[in-house]
Write a protein that holds these residues in place. Structure first.
Motif, PDB file in Angstrom:
ATOM      1  N   GLU A 289     -13.815 -10.888 -17.408  1.00  0.00           N
ATOM      2  CA  GLU A 289     -12.716 -11.169 -16.439  1.00  0.00           C
ATOM      3  C   GLU A 289     -12.139 -12.462 -16.957  1.00  0.00           C
ATOM      4  N   ASN A 405      -6.539  -5.176  -5.041  1.00  0.00           N
ATOM      5  CA  ASN A 405      -7.232  -4.089  -5.201  1.00  0.00           C
ATOM      6  C   ASN A 405      -6.137  -2.896  -5.232  1.00  0.00           C
ATOM      7  N   ALA A 406      -5.682  -3.000  -4.101  1.00  0.00           N
ATOM      8  CA  ALA A 406      -4.604  -1.894  -3.574  1.00  0.00           C
ATOM      9  C   ALA A 406      -3.617  -1.507  -4.738  1.00  0.00           C
ATOM     10  N   LYS A 408      -3.912  -2.864  -7.862  1.00  0.00           N
ATOM     11  CA  LYS A 408      -4.712  -2.332  -9.203  1.00  0.00           C
ATOM     12  C   LYS A 408      -4.871  -0.676  -9.265  1.00  0.00           C
ATOM     13  N   ASP A 433      -3.286   1.964   0.850  1.00  0.00           N
ATOM     14  CA  ASP A 433      -2.690   2.189  -0.591  1.00  0.00           C
ATOM     15  C   ASP A 433      -2.557   3.887  -0.848  1.00  0.00           C
ATOM     16  N   GLY A 437      -8.073   6.319  -4.714  1.00  0.00           N
ATOM     17  CA  GLY A 437      -9.266   6.574  -3.603  1.00  0.00           C
ATOM     18  C   GLY A 437     -10.589   6.201  -4.415  1.00  0.00           C
ATOM     19  N   ILE A 438     -11.647   6.435  -3.412  1.00  0.00           N
ATOM     20  CA  ILE A 438     -12.995   6.143  -3.847  1.00  0.00           C
ATOM     21  C   ILE A 438     -13.693   7.213  -3.197  1.00  0.00           C
ATOM     22  N   ARG A 452     -23.632  -1.743  -8.085  1.00  0.00           N
ATOM     23  CA  ARG A 452     -22.737  -1.105  -9.022  1.00  0.00           C
ATOM     24  C   ARG A 452     -23.209  -1.246 -10.491  1.00  0.00           C
ATOM     25  N   PHE A 458     -21.281   3.273  -9.614  1.00  0.00           N
ATOM     26  CA  PHE A 458     -20.241   4.470  -9.806  1.00  0.00           C
ATOM     27  C   PHE A 458     -19.372   4.348 -11.078  1.00  0.00           C
ATOM     28  N   ALA A 461     -15.681   1.924 -11.068  1.00  0.00           N
ATOM     29  CA  ALA A 461     -15.864   0.552 -11.331  1.00  0.00           C
ATOM     30  C   ALA A 461     -15.167   0.030 -12.526  1.00  0.00           C
ATOM     31  N   ALA A 464     -15.096  -6.986 -12.384  1.00  0.00           N
ATOM     32  CA  ALA A 464     -16.361  -7.683 -12.435  1.00  0.00           C
ATOM     33  C   ALA A 464     -16.955  -7.507 -10.975  1.00  0.00           C
ATOM     34  N   LEU A 466     -16.124  -8.495  -8.026  1.00  0.00           N
ATOM     35  CA  LEU A 466     -16.330  -9.743  -7.318  1.00  0.00           C
ATOM     36  C   LEU A 466     -15.414  -9.719  -5.796  1.00  0.00           C
ATOM     37  N   LEU A 468     -14.321  -7.566  -3.542  1.00  0.00           N
ATOM     38  CA  LEU A 468     -14.921  -6.878  -2.138  1.00  0.00           C
ATOM     39  C   LEU A 468     -16.103  -7.646  -1.716  1.00  0.00           C
ATOM     40  N   LEU A 469     -16.876  -8.049  -2.731  1.00  0.00           N
ATOM     41  CA  LEU A 469     -18.104  -8.837  -2.460  1.00  0.00           C
ATOM     42  C   LEU A 469     -17.809 -10.158  -1.727  1.00  0.00           C
ATOM     43  N   SER A 492      -6.693   4.833  -0.339  1.00  0.00           N
ATOM     44  CA  SER A 492      -7.756   4.350   0.758  1.00  0.00           C
ATOM     45  C   SER A 492      -7.233   3.142   1.600  1.00  0.00           C
ATOM     46  N   PHE A 494      -8.785  -0.112   3.383  1.00  0.00           N
ATOM     47  CA  PHE A 494      -9.838  -1.078   3.638  1.00  0.00           C
ATOM     48  C   PHE A 494      -9.214  -1.683   5.071  1.00  0.00           C
TER      49      PHE A 494
HETATM   50  P1  ADP Z   1     -13.044  -5.001  -9.307  1.00  0.00           P
HETATM   51  O1  ADP Z   1     -11.726  -4.676  -8.872  1.00  0.00           O
HETATM   52  O2  ADP Z   1     -12.978  -6.377 -10.014  1.00  0.00           O
HETATM   53  O3  ADP Z   1     -14.027  -4.165  -9.765  1.00  0.00           O
HETATM   54  P2  ADP Z   1     -13.712  -5.281  -6.429  1.00  0.00           P
HETATM   55  O4  ADP Z   1     -15.002  -5.789  -5.824  1.00  0.00           O
HETATM   56  O5  ADP Z   1     -12.505  -5.653  -5.923  1.00  0.00           O
HETATM   57  O6  ADP Z   1     -14.046  -5.469  -7.925  1.00  0.00           O
HETATM   58  O7  ADP Z   1     -13.822  -3.617  -6.348  1.00  0.00           O
HETATM   59  C1  ADP Z   1     -14.887  -2.885  -6.539  1.00  0.00           C
HETATM   60  C2  ADP Z   1     -14.648  -1.525  -7.150  1.00  0.00           C
HETATM   61  O8  ADP Z   1     -14.338  -0.849  -5.690  1.00  0.00           O
HETATM   62  C3  ADP Z   1     -13.568  -1.390  -8.047  1.00  0.00           C
HETATM   63  O9  ADP Z   1     -13.932  -1.535  -9.297  1.00  0.00           O
HETATM   64  C4  ADP Z   1     -12.870  -0.247  -7.718  1.00  0.00           C
HETATM   65  O10 ADP Z   1     -13.503   0.934  -8.417  1.00  0.00           O
HETATM   66  C5  ADP Z   1     -13.303   0.080  -6.231  1.00  0.00           C
HETATM   67  N1  ADP Z   1     -11.918  -0.168  -5.530  1.00  0.00           N
HETATM   68  C6  ADP Z   1     -11.613  -1.386  -4.769  1.00  0.00           C
HETATM   69  N2  ADP Z   1     -10.718  -1.322  -4.223  1.00  0.00           N
HETATM   70  C7  ADP Z   1     -10.095  -0.013  -4.288  1.00  0.00           C
HETATM   71  C8  ADP Z   1      -8.709   0.575  -4.246  1.00  0.00           C
HETATM   72  N3  ADP Z   1      -8.025  -0.057  -3.101  1.00  0.00           N
HETATM   73  N4  ADP Z   1      -8.683   1.835  -4.299  1.00  0.00           N
HETATM   74  C9  ADP Z   1      -9.503   2.493  -5.384  1.00  0.00           C
HETATM   75  N5  ADP Z   1     -10.761   1.953  -5.716  1.00  0.00           N
HETATM   76  C10 ADP Z   1     -11.206   0.590  -5.175  1.00  0.00           C
END
Ligand code: ADP
Length: 504
Positions: A289, A405-406, A408, A433, A437-438, A452, A458, A461, A464, A466, A468-469, A492, A494
């Motif tokens: 990263e 994240n949204a 990405k 967003d 989805g997850i 993870r 899963f 992912a 890294a 980081l 959400l953590l 999703s 959040f």
């Molecule tokens: P990273 O994005 O670096 O992998 P995050 O902790 O931010 O780390 O997110 C962990 C995982 O959760 C991501 O790899 C992704 O698979 C999933 N994720 C997080 N946010 C979203 C989102 N808005 N939509 C879809 N998946 C998400």
């Protein structure tokens, strides 16, 4: 032994008296016996039929600190402040002559004046003189205080070591060093391997299954017999239920009662190994990263420097923009890492102040909009949001991570919305967003640090892990919670909550 001794003495006496005048022969024999008595280390007393002391050996006087004058001619009960006046002893002694008995190993535990508390073993025999028709008692005394104390110490140490063995939080095996058969196994190892003590005792390690590689085990055993010490960092073992575990295996050979035993200490390191592996994977991912934006920065700067002359204004601007964005990403990533290490070390200190959360959130949205014009960021806050006592920098980081994240994980041009609502005594903030989805099964896992990375981690992912953590840690230190609602393929949302009790 005793009969051998008798033979020797008889031979000696025969030798001494041979060819001598009877009177002289008697004197010689007496001298010989006297010298034996005097060299004896244990006290010896001769009593007459009234239990009066006729004589005692030197050792008696030395040990009980009495003189021959005070002793000879006195009744045994009267000696040394009547310390021998013990009813049971008296009974035994008084029975010897009329009943022609003897006694062995009568134990007395007594505080003797001058010498302190002692434990003595007494032995008594009748000596009958045919000629003179006299009866005497030979009383032998053995001081076993020291022996008793040693025995007690050994017993206490045995109990101590047994307890250590029984309660040790490592597996311990004792093997016969000749045959490699199991002699003892502690409860912890029984638990670890799932085999009962009965199944293990008397067997060879390679007979019972946990150690699969028979040839290697036998070879190791030979090696151990030679070198007397063997250590394996991670030896694969199989439990009775077929579970594979990794153990640290340390064996030593040492002598016990003249023969050798092998002690094996066995520690289950499966979890530690897994953690080490996770740590390595995590470091690998973080390095990756970090290196991506660095590559962008280096590449852009390189192009700028080498092609300075030929670049158009637009091209220069574009390269600078890329480098700036990569630098922002890098600094954000480092910020997340820092927060994480602080949280890990319990050094996460909030700098709280009364803040207008909408302003903080607007600033996060503005920052991301500036960096990425790829998405439509929409803010939907009701008017008059309450003031909250919170750490503005940390709140901005939470929101930025969620927005990032949204972005990405949703298609370019799609809408990303930030909204709030008040619920009971909480302010709920949502970021939704229209992305990939997850899956439901991953919706809790994504907030857990290393889950993870595990084999069952899963699919989705990408980074890294980081973001959400860090969000979870920062929300939790503010007294709130974080969760996600998502439908794969549709997007999703959040959510995180902040307690309104922190209102000012
Ligand atoms: P990273 O994005 O670096 O992998 P995050 O902790 O931010 O780390 O997110 C962990 C995982 O959760 C991501 O790899 C992704 O698979 C999933 N994720 C997080 N946010 C979203 C989102 N808005 N939509 C879809 N998946 C998400």
């Amino acid at each position: 032994m005793a009969s051998h001794m008798r033979k020797l003495i008889t031979e000696d006496i025969h030798g001494l008296i041979k060819g001598k005048h009877p009177e002289q022969a008697l004197q010689e024999a007496l001298k010989y016996i006297q010298s034996i008595l005097e060299t004896m280390r244990d006290p010896l007393v001769v009593l007459d039929d009234s239990l009066m002391v006729i004589s005692a050996n030197q050792s008696f006087y030395d040990i009980f600190l009495v003189s021959p004058e005070d002793t000879e001619g006195s009744l045994i009960y009267e000696l040394n402040d009547r310390q021998w006046d013990i009813p049971k002893l008296r009974e035994l002694l008084e029975e010897i002559l009329p009943k022609n008995t003897s006694f062995n190993d009568f134990e007395i535990d007594h505080d003797f004046p001058g010498i302190g508390r002692r434990i003595m073993l007494l032995n008594a025999r009748r000596i009958y003189s045919e000629g003179k028709k006299t009866q005497r008692i030979l009383l032998g005394i053995e001081d076993i205080t020291e022996r008793k104390r040693m025995e007690q110490e050994v017993a206490a140490s045995e109990v101590r070591y047994r307890r250590l063995f029984e309660t040790a939080q490592d597996g311990i095996l004792i093997l016969d060093a000749e045959t490699a058969q199991i002699e003892d196994v502690n409860p912890f190892l029984v638990d670890m391997l799932g085999y009962s003590q009965h199944e293990l005792l008397g067997k060879n390690l390679w007979e019972i299954g946990p150690v699969k590689d028979i040839e290697a085990s036998q070879k190791a055993f030979k090696e151990l017999q030679n070198s007397e010490y063997i250590r394996y960092e991670d030896l694969p073992l199989e439990t009775r239920e077929g579970k594979q575990i990794q153990v640290e295996f340390v064996s030593n050979v040492y002598p016990v009662n003249g023969r050798k035993v092998i002690q094996c200490n066995i520690r289950d390191v499966t979890e530690r190994k897994k953690l080490e592996q996770l740590k390595e994977e995590f470091i690998g991912m973080v390095s990756h990263e970090l290196s991506s934006p660095l590559t962008v920065i280096a590449g852009s700067l390189n192009t700028l420097l080498s092609e300075e002359e030929q670049l158009s204004r637009d091209e220069t601007h574009h390269l600078l923009q890329n480098a700036t964005l990569a630098a922002d990403t890098l600094s954000h990533l480092l910020g997340n890492l820092l927060e994480l290490s602080r949280a890990q070390a319990d050094r996460l200190i909030l700098h709280t102040e009364p803040i207008k959360v909408d302003l903080v959130f607007k600033s996060a949205v503005e920052r991301i909009t500036e960096q990425y014009s790829t998405h439509k960021f929409v803010i939907n806050f009701p008017k008059g949001l309450p003031l909250l006592n919170a750490d503005p920098m940390r709140l901005e980081r939470i929101l930025y991570n969620l927005l990032d994240n949204a972005r990405k994980y949703s298609p370019k041009g799609s809408k990303i919305m930030v909204f709030t609502r008040e619920e009971k005594d909480q302010l709920i903030i949502g970021v939704s967003d229209q992305g990939v989805g997850i899956p439901e099964s991953d919706q809790t896992m994504i907030f857990k640090p290393f889950e993870r990375l595990k084999p069952a981690g899963f699919e989705g992912a990408k980074g890294a892990g980081l973001g959400l953590l860090v969000c979870r840690r920062l929300v939790e230190v503010h007294g709130g919670q974080i969760w996600v609602e998502s439908t794969p393929g549709q997007g999703s949302t959040f959510f995180f909550s902040l307690p309104l009790s922190r209102k000012v």
